[in-house]
Design a protein around this motif. Structure first.
Motif, PDB file in Angstrom:
ATOM      1  N   ALA A 122       0.805  -1.229   0.000  1.00 25.40           N
ATOM      2  CA  ALA A 122       0.000   0.000   0.000  1.00 25.40           C
ATOM      3  C   ALA A 122       0.833   1.272   0.000  1.00 25.40           C
ATOM      4  O   ALA A 122       0.385   2.310  -0.496  1.00 25.40           O
ATOM      5  N   GLY A 123       2.041   1.218   0.563  1.00 20.00           N
ATOM      6  CA  GLY A 123       2.831   2.429   0.656  1.00 20.00           C
ATOM      7  C   GLY A 123       2.063   3.521   1.380  1.00 20.00           C
ATOM      8  O   GLY A 123       1.450   3.290   2.428  1.00 20.00           O
ATOM      9  N   TYR A 124       2.044   4.719   0.788  1.00 18.42           N
ATOM     10  CA  TYR A 124       1.342   5.851   1.397  1.00 18.42           C
ATOM     11  C   TYR A 124      -0.013   6.096   0.724  1.00 18.42           C
ATOM     12  O   TYR A 124      -0.551   7.197   0.790  1.00 18.42           O
ATOM     13  N   ASP A 125      -0.555   5.069   0.115  1.00 15.90           N
ATOM     14  CA  ASP A 125      -1.850   5.179  -0.539  1.00 15.90           C
ATOM     15  C   ASP A 125      -2.919   5.590   0.478  1.00 15.90           C
ATOM     16  O   ASP A 125      -2.917   5.133   1.622  1.00 15.90           O
ATOM     17  N   ASP A 126      -3.854   6.432   0.037  1.00 12.99           N
ATOM     18  CA  ASP A 126      -4.869   6.980   0.948  1.00 12.99           C
ATOM     19  C   ASP A 126      -6.266   6.438   0.694  1.00 12.99           C
ATOM     20  O   ASP A 126      -7.241   6.992   1.201  1.00 12.99           O
ATOM     21  N   ARG A 127      -6.388   5.352  -0.060  1.00 15.56           N
ATOM     22  CA  ARG A 127      -7.734   4.851  -0.374  1.00 15.56           C
ATOM     23  C   ARG A 127      -8.524   4.477   0.884  1.00 15.56           C
ATOM     24  O   ARG A 127      -9.737   4.636   0.922  1.00 15.56           O
ATOM     25  N   ALA A 128      -7.852   3.993   1.902  1.00 19.54           N
ATOM     26  CA  ALA A 128      -8.555   3.643   3.137  1.00 19.54           C
ATOM     27  C   ALA A 128      -9.205   4.877   3.768  1.00 19.54           C
ATOM     28  O   ALA A 128     -10.199   4.749   4.491  1.00 19.54           O
ATOM     29  N   LEU A 129      -8.661   6.035   3.490  1.00 17.64           N
ATOM     30  CA  LEU A 129      -9.215   7.274   4.045  1.00 17.64           C
ATOM     31  C   LEU A 129     -10.269   7.874   3.125  1.00 17.64           C
ATOM     32  O   LEU A 129     -11.336   8.302   3.577  1.00 17.64           O
ATOM     33  N   ARG A 130      -9.985   7.877   1.832  1.00 18.10           N
ATOM     34  CA  ARG A 130     -10.943   8.463   0.873  1.00 18.10           C
ATOM     35  C   ARG A 130     -12.194   7.611   0.734  1.00 18.10           C
ATOM     36  O   ARG A 130     -13.284   8.140   0.472  1.00 18.10           O
ATOM     37  N   PHE A 131     -12.052   6.317   0.877  1.00 15.54           N
ATOM     38  CA  PHE A 131     -13.184   5.408   0.651  1.00 15.54           C
ATOM     39  C   PHE A 131     -13.737   4.828   1.956  1.00 15.54           C
ATOM     40  O   PHE A 131     -14.323   3.749   1.959  1.00 15.54           O
ATOM     41  N   ARG A 132     -13.543   5.543   3.046  1.00 13.89           N
ATOM     42  CA  ARG A 132     -14.132   5.109   4.314  1.00 13.89           C
ATOM     43  C   ARG A 132     -15.627   4.873   4.120  1.00 13.89           C
ATOM     44  O   ARG A 132     -16.330   5.654   3.474  1.00 13.89           O
ATOM     45  N   HIS A 133     -16.106   3.748   4.675  1.00 12.86           N
ATOM     46  CA  HIS A 133     -17.502   3.359   4.455  1.00 12.86           C
ATOM     47  C   HIS A 133     -17.968   2.526   5.643  1.00 12.86           C
ATOM     48  O   HIS A 133     -17.203   1.695   6.148  1.00 12.86           O
ATOM     49  N   PRO A 134     -19.180   2.723   6.113  1.00 18.57           N
ATOM     50  CA  PRO A 134     -19.651   1.980   7.285  1.00 18.57           C
ATOM     51  C   PRO A 134     -19.509   0.471   7.129  1.00 18.57           C
ATOM     52  O   PRO A 134     -19.913  -0.091   6.106  1.00 18.57           O
ATOM     53  N   GLY A 135     -18.924  -0.175   8.125  1.00 13.57           N
ATOM     54  CA  GLY A 135     -18.806  -1.624   8.133  1.00 13.57           C
ATOM     55  C   GLY A 135     -17.688  -2.191   7.293  1.00 13.57           C
ATOM     56  O   GLY A 135     -17.545  -3.419   7.204  1.00 13.57           O
ATOM     57  N   VAL A 136     -16.870  -1.333   6.683  1.00 18.18           N
ATOM     58  CA  VAL A 136     -15.795  -1.807   5.799  1.00 18.18           C
ATOM     59  C   VAL A 136     -14.444  -1.614   6.483  1.00 18.18           C
ATOM     60  O   VAL A 136     -14.137  -0.530   6.993  1.00 18.18           O
ATOM     61  N   GLN A 137     -13.631  -2.676   6.484  1.00 18.89           N
ATOM     62  CA  GLN A 137     -12.296  -2.612   7.064  1.00 18.89           C
ATOM     63  C   GLN A 137     -11.254  -2.666   5.959  1.00 18.89           C
ATOM     64  O   GLN A 137     -11.335  -3.482   5.038  1.00 18.89           O
ATOM     65  N   PHE A 138     -10.285  -1.772   6.050  1.00 24.63           N
ATOM     66  CA  PHE A 138      -9.179  -1.718   5.102  1.00 24.63           C
ATOM     67  C   PHE A 138      -7.925  -2.270   5.767  1.00 24.63           C
ATOM     68  O   PHE A 138      -7.606  -1.918   6.905  1.00 24.63           O
ATOM     69  N   PHE A 139      -7.209  -3.113   5.034  1.00 24.89           N
ATOM     70  CA  PHE A 139      -5.944  -3.683   5.514  1.00 24.89           C
ATOM     71  C   PHE A 139      -4.839  -3.212   4.570  1.00 24.89           C
ATOM     72  O   PHE A 139      -4.821  -3.588   3.396  1.00 24.89           O
ATOM     73  N   ASP A 140      -3.933  -2.383   5.079  1.00 21.98           N
ATOM     74  CA  ASP A 140      -2.818  -1.873   4.285  1.00 21.98           C
ATOM     75  C   ASP A 140      -1.550  -2.616   4.679  1.00 21.98           C
ATOM     76  O   ASP A 140      -1.091  -2.515   5.826  1.00 21.98           O
ATOM     77  N   LEU A 141      -0.969  -3.360   3.730  1.00 23.17           N
ATOM     78  CA  LEU A 141       0.226  -4.161   3.992  1.00 23.17           C
ATOM     79  C   LEU A 141       1.429  -3.573   3.273  1.00 23.17           C
ATOM     80  O   LEU A 141       1.344  -3.184   2.098  1.00 23.17           O
ATOM     81  N   ASP A 142       2.541  -3.495   3.980  1.00 26.94           N
ATOM     82  CA  ASP A 142       3.791  -3.066   3.357  1.00 26.94           C
ATOM     83  C   ASP A 142       4.955  -3.410   4.276  1.00 26.94           C
ATOM     84  O   ASP A 142       4.757  -4.020   5.343  1.00 26.94           O
ATOM     85  N   LEU A 143       6.150  -3.021   3.863  1.00 32.94           N
ATOM     86  CA  LEU A 143       7.350  -3.309   4.635  1.00 32.94           C
ATOM     87  C   LEU A 143       7.266  -2.673   6.018  1.00 32.94           C
ATOM     88  O   LEU A 143       6.609  -1.640   6.197  1.00 32.94           O
ATOM     89  N   PRO A 144       7.905  -3.275   7.024  1.00 30.77           N
ATOM     90  CA  PRO A 144       7.805  -2.761   8.394  1.00 30.77           C
ATOM     91  C   PRO A 144       8.134  -1.274   8.537  1.00 30.77           C
ATOM     92  O   PRO A 144       7.430  -0.545   9.244  1.00 30.77           O
ATOM     93  N   GLU A 145       9.195  -0.813   7.861  1.00 29.04           N
ATOM     94  CA  GLU A 145       9.571   0.593   8.012  1.00 29.04           C
ATOM     95  C   GLU A 145       8.548   1.527   7.383  1.00 29.04           C
ATOM     96  O   GLU A 145       8.313   2.641   7.880  1.00 29.04           O
ATOM     97  N   VAL A 146       7.914   1.087   6.307  1.00 32.45           N
ATOM     98  CA  VAL A 146       6.884   1.905   5.662  1.00 32.45           C
ATOM     99  C   VAL A 146       5.636   1.950   6.538  1.00 32.45           C
ATOM    100  O   VAL A 146       5.038   3.016   6.746  1.00 32.45           O
ATOM    101  N   VAL A 147       5.264   0.794   7.075  1.00 34.30           N
ATOM    102  CA  VAL A 147       4.088   0.719   7.945  1.00 34.30           C
ATOM    103  C   VAL A 147       4.292   1.568   9.199  1.00 34.30           C
ATOM    104  O   VAL A 147       3.380   2.279   9.643  1.00 34.30           O
ATOM    105  N   ALA A 148       5.484   1.525   9.765  1.00 36.06           N
ATOM    106  CA  ALA A 148       5.757   2.306  10.975  1.00 36.06           C
ATOM    107  C   ALA A 148       5.616   3.798  10.703  1.00 36.06           C
ATOM    108  O   ALA A 148       5.024   4.537  11.505  1.00 36.06           O
ATOM    109  N   ASP A 149       6.156   4.253   9.582  1.00 37.22           N
ATOM    110  CA  ASP A 149       6.062   5.676   9.241  1.00 37.22           C
ATOM    111  C   ASP A 149       4.620   6.068   8.927  1.00 37.22           C
ATOM    112  O   ASP A 149       4.140   7.127   9.353  1.00 37.22           O
ATOM    113  N   LYS A 150       3.916   5.201   8.212  1.00 37.50           N
ATOM    114  CA  LYS A 150       2.528   5.508   7.869  1.00 37.50           C
ATOM    115  C   LYS A 150       1.666   5.563   9.124  1.00 37.50           C
ATOM    116  O   LYS A 150       0.755   6.395   9.222  1.00 37.50           O
TER     117      LYS A 150
END
Length: 275
Positions: free
Chosen positions: A89-117
């Motif tokens: 996912a990197g710094y992709d913002d789809r989880a924020l732009r497409f927030r929707h009731p009852g929907v869970q977003f899972f963003d996967l990436d390298l540990p250092e990228v996830v920590a910064d995000k």
């Protein structure tokens, strides 16, 4: 110490992140259309010379690619899908732009990228309870196990998206990724992936080595480039049926000198469903 290859990959990741926010992107009624620009604040995409990279060079590739995956998310939400997995996912913002009731977003990436995000998300004035970040090394980790630990429900349909990831993974890791995703993809799930494609009649290993020599001073950064038929076969092998397999949706990525001719390498968009 950061290697030159790692620095280049970081630059590419940040160039994509900065380029995406230059477009007018869709969002759900509950989504945050401004969060994307805030999320990437402070990224500079430093090139090999130590200067900020020119993100305009990426806009031609992103212009068709970003809307393609955006529409897939909107279609999944409209169909009632309640899990969206963003692989690399990197710094992709789809989880924020497409927030929707009852929907869970899972963003996967390298540990250092996830920590910064994670730090960047926490600093935003927006709801992030529907976003689950999960660290993964696609070269060593079992994606299905990572998702299970993160709370993904393998019994429920999921949209899996993998935008601009596979080309940076070794072919064996791409195959393992597809196999892993298939084990946690319930009936009705969808997988969408950008695939680097070279013309038929060329050896993939030679194409990859030529890219390394011509574009990256011998460093193998773009690792998986296949013919379209090889990609389709790989999807089928792991239980995925590519929709409209004879229709090609693509953007020209770069030209590559091969022997006495120049060949076009494309980024093709493959969308498949569970068989």
């Amino acid at each position: 110490m950061t290697t030159q290859a790692e620095q280049t990959l970081t630059m590419i990741r940040e160039v994509c992140a900065l380029g995406r926010v230059e477009f007018d992107r869709p969002h759900t009624a509950e989504g945050d259309p401004a969060a994307g620009r805030a999320l990437v604040q402070g990224l500079h995409a430093i090139d090999e010379g130590g200067e900020p990279s020119d993100i305009s060079l990426s806009l031609g590739l992103l212009a068709p690619r970003a809307p393609y995956f955006d529409q897939l998310v909107l279609d999944a939400l409209a169909a009632g899908t309640r899990q969206i997995v963003n692989l690399g996912a990197g710094y992709d913002d789809r989880a924020l732009r497409f927030r929707h009731p009852g929907v869970q977003f899972f963003d996967l990436d390298l540990p250092e990228v996830v920590a910064d995000k994670a730090l960047r998300l926490q600093a935003l004035d927006t709801d992030i309870t529907h976003v689950t970040l999960a660290a993964v090394d696609f070269a060593t980790d079992d994606v299905a196990a990572v998702l299970a630990r993160a709370g993904h429900d393998a019994r429920q349909p999921t949209l899996f998206i993998s935008e601009h990831l596979a080309l940076f993974l070794q072919p064996s890791d791409v195959e393992r990724l597809l196999a892993g995703v298939s084990t946690c993809a319930a009936k009705g799930s969808t997988l969408a992936l950008t695939a680097e494609v070279h013309p038929a009649g060329l050896t993939s290993a030679l194409v990859v080595s030529t890219v390394a020599e011509v574009m990256f001073a011998g460093a193998v950064l773009l690792q998986t480039i296949k013919t379209r038929d090889a990609w389709l076969g790989l999807f089928k092998k792991h239980g995925w049926q590519v929709e409209n397999a004879t229709e090609v949706t693509a953007v020209n990525h770069f030209e590559l000198p091969m022997a006495d001719k120049s060949v076009q390498i494309q980024t093709q968009f493959l969308t498949a469903t569970t068989v």
